[in-house]
Design a protein around this motif. Structure first.
Motif, PDB file in Angstrom:
ATOM      1  N   TYR A  77      -3.097   0.417   4.132  1.00  0.00           N
ATOM      2  CA  TYR A  77      -2.419  -0.249   2.583  1.00  0.00           C
ATOM      3  C   TYR A  77      -1.898   0.608   1.601  1.00  0.00           C
ATOM      4  CZ  TYR A  77      -3.321  -5.186   5.533  1.00  0.00           C
ATOM      5  OH  TYR A  77      -3.321  -5.606   5.768  1.00  0.00           O
ATOM      6  N   SER A  81       1.374   2.776  -0.120  1.00  0.00           N
ATOM      7  CA  SER A  81       2.122   1.968  -1.372  1.00  0.00           C
ATOM      8  C   SER A  81       2.022   3.403  -2.005  1.00  0.00           C
ATOM      9  CB  SER A  81       0.299   1.021  -2.192  1.00  0.00           C
ATOM     10  OG  SER A  81       1.352   1.408  -3.588  1.00  0.00           O
ATOM     11  N   ASN A 297      -1.610  -5.957  -0.425  1.00  0.00           N
ATOM     12  CA  ASN A 297      -1.449  -5.144  -1.693  1.00  0.00           C
ATOM     13  C   ASN A 297      -1.432  -5.748  -3.480  1.00  0.00           C
ATOM     14  OD1 ASN A 297       1.512  -4.563  -3.476  1.00  0.00           O
ATOM     15  ND2 ASN A 297       0.960  -3.248  -1.510  1.00  0.00           N
TER      16      ASN A 297
END
Length: 523
Positions: A77, A81, A297
């Motif tokens: 994640y 990102s 997120n």
């Protein structure tokens, strides 16, 4: 501004994943339902029992995956990102190597189990079936995916693009299902029918790999994961193993125990009811698996206060969906089974009620589990899944001797309010929200009491109608669609949670309109 864009992107990805997930689930459940119906008519209930038994055995063997893909997805994640290509490639390379090892382990253990297959079946099985050959086909179908490109699905999950995987599966599945239906209708040959399983798995993996290479040309299986990241993965895998074990124990060992104690015919009948219930559970899980990457997120980029507000609102959404589906299932279960398989292949009404309680008890806390997984808090309740698994198996083995199939269902139901719910709730609230969970319990209690009253009213209205015939079934279904949802909206439209839902829908519609306008401008 950046925060708003990120939020809109997460919402758009979540909705896209949900829509594609529902389409895939529709294809993978509705068409197999047609196939299942043909199989009952053409081959008989024992074939369904064999299918359920072998799938359950191989699900248990898949425990060797240890929840590794979930751990890697979680660790991806942040680099996704931050667009950290080096770490993404290293993680992908790592899971590729692990998957090869997992495939070898499943193959070896699966082969070792072959001599014990007859002991897992109480009574006989179809005389024209060699259970060893059939089992080897199922085993090959499970193993082959680990040696191809199954690891690419981790990359799609981390990028919130589950919809790509769903689209590939939809296309391949439709073709394979049509061929299987033709085989059953024309040849009534179970061997030919089952050979399409590994063919489907191979096609899906090859197509996924081709799309991933085109979608992410800069990402490949290369590099080495550093020691700190590897240690973090190992810690999470240790914790995840127990959670995966618990899931497999609940979904798979029940079927194995029923086969060993009650036989394939009872297992096939049980599995028809379980299939319907699991269909509804699967649709619910699509929603939450689709938003898990977005929640992960959000947990990284948003404040605890905002996540707390979203959690409360999604809890309301979860209970609404699960409650409505449970009410609908209770009102239509036996009527549907009578239309589908006939009175001779039905279980008692009290067993159907236990299936409904099973659905609600396991799914009404699903948003809590989703948030806990997205936060990576598997280590915090390390012992919980082992306790749940042991209690479930012990209760299964004891209760099945006295009350049969009902005992298996009751064992699963009891483990949620007694162990799973309080344990998970305490861990998440303590580790993330840093506060007590009393208000959460009160909220769940209020929701459940309201749903029970709505359920009683809806069931009473449905019972006024005859319990057979397609027309009456459709009329009951219409009642179940409008009545409970209308009452829920009436009771909640002034609440903060309901306004949150309306706000999210407006944001999504506005985002979609903006995207379409941009596309029209570019064209």
């Amino acid at each position: 501004m950046q925060n708003t864009v990120s939020t809109n992107k997460r919402s758009a990805n979540s909705v896209r994943n949900i829509v594609s997930g529902f389409l895939f689930k529709f294809v993978s459940l509705i068409i197999p339902f047609i196939i299942r119906t043909i199989m009952i008519k053409k081959l008989g209930m024992d074939y369904l029992g064999l299918n359920t038994l072998f799938v359950s055995i191989l699900q248990v063997l898949s425990l060797s995956e240890l929840g590794f893909s979930t751990a890697v997805s979680f660790c991806m994640y942040k680099p996704v990102s931050e667009n950290n290509l080096g770490l993404i490639c290293a993680l992908l390379n790592y899971i590729k190597k692990i998957y090869r090892i997992v495939g070898v382990v499943i193959l070896c253990v699966g082969l070792i189990l072959i001599p014990f297959l007859p002991k897992l079946i109480n009574g006989g099985y179809p005389s024209d079936i060699n259970i060893y050959i059939l089992y080897l086909i199922y085993l090959f179908n499970t193993v082959i995916s680990y040696f191809l490109f199954a690891y690419q699905s981790v990359l799609l999950v981390a990028n919130q693009r589950n919809d790509i995987d769903n689209q590939v599966s939809i296309i391949v599945s439709i073709v394979i299902y049509i061929l299987q239906i033709v085989v059953l209708l024309v040849f009534s040959n179970y061997y030919i029918y089952i050979m399409f399983l590994p063919l489907s798995t191979i096609c899906i993996n090859l197509l996924r790999n081709k799309i991933c290479k085109r979608q992410y040309p800069n990402i490949s299986c290369s590099g080495i994961v550093d020691k700190n990241t590897k240690q973090e993965l190992i810690n999470k895998i240790k914790a995840l193993f127990g959670h995966k074990l618990c899931s497999i124990i609940v979904s798979s060992t029940d079927s194995i125990i029923i086969s060993a104690y009650l036989g394939l015919t009872v297992l096939g009948t049980y599995n028809n009811y379980y299939y319907i219930m699991n269909t509804l559970m699967s649709f619910i899980m699509i929603f939450f698996s689709s938003i898990t990457p977005s929640i992960g997120n959000s947990l990284i980029n948003e404040s605890v206060e905002k996540n707390n507000k979203d959690f409360n609102s999604l809890t309301f959404v979860n209970v609404w969906i699960v409650g409505w589906m449970s009410i609908t299932l209770l009102c239509l279960y036996q009527h549907f089974m009578r239309l589908w398989v006939g009175d001779g292949l039905m279980l008692p009404t009290k067993t159907a009620v236990l299936f409904v309680i099973y659905l609600y008890s396991w799914m009404f806390k699903d948003i809590l589990s989703t948030y806990k997984s997205a936060a990576g808090l598997w280590e915090a309740d390390f012992a919980k899944p082992y306790v749940v698994s042991i209690v479930n198996i012990v209760l299964d083995l004891v209760l099945i001797k006295y009350i049969g199939v009902n005992g298996v269902l009751l064992a699963t139901i009891l483990s949620v309010p007694l162990i799973s719910l309080p344990w998970e709730t305490h861990v998440f609230f303590k580790c993330y929200f840093k506060k007590g969970e009393l208000r959460y319990y009160l909220r769940l209690l209020i929701y459940t009491v309201c749903l029970l009253l709505i359920c009683y009213f809806t069931y009473y209205c449905c019972e006024l109608l005859p319990n057979d015939g397609y027309l009456w079934f459709i009329l009951k279904f219409v009642i179940c669609i409008f009545l409970p949802n209308a009452v829920i909206i009436l009771l909640s439209f002034k609440t903060e949670q309901f306004k949150w839902i309306v706000c999210k829908l407006k944001m999504f519609l506005k985002h979609n309109k903006k995207v379409k306008n941009n596309e029209q401008t570019l064209s």
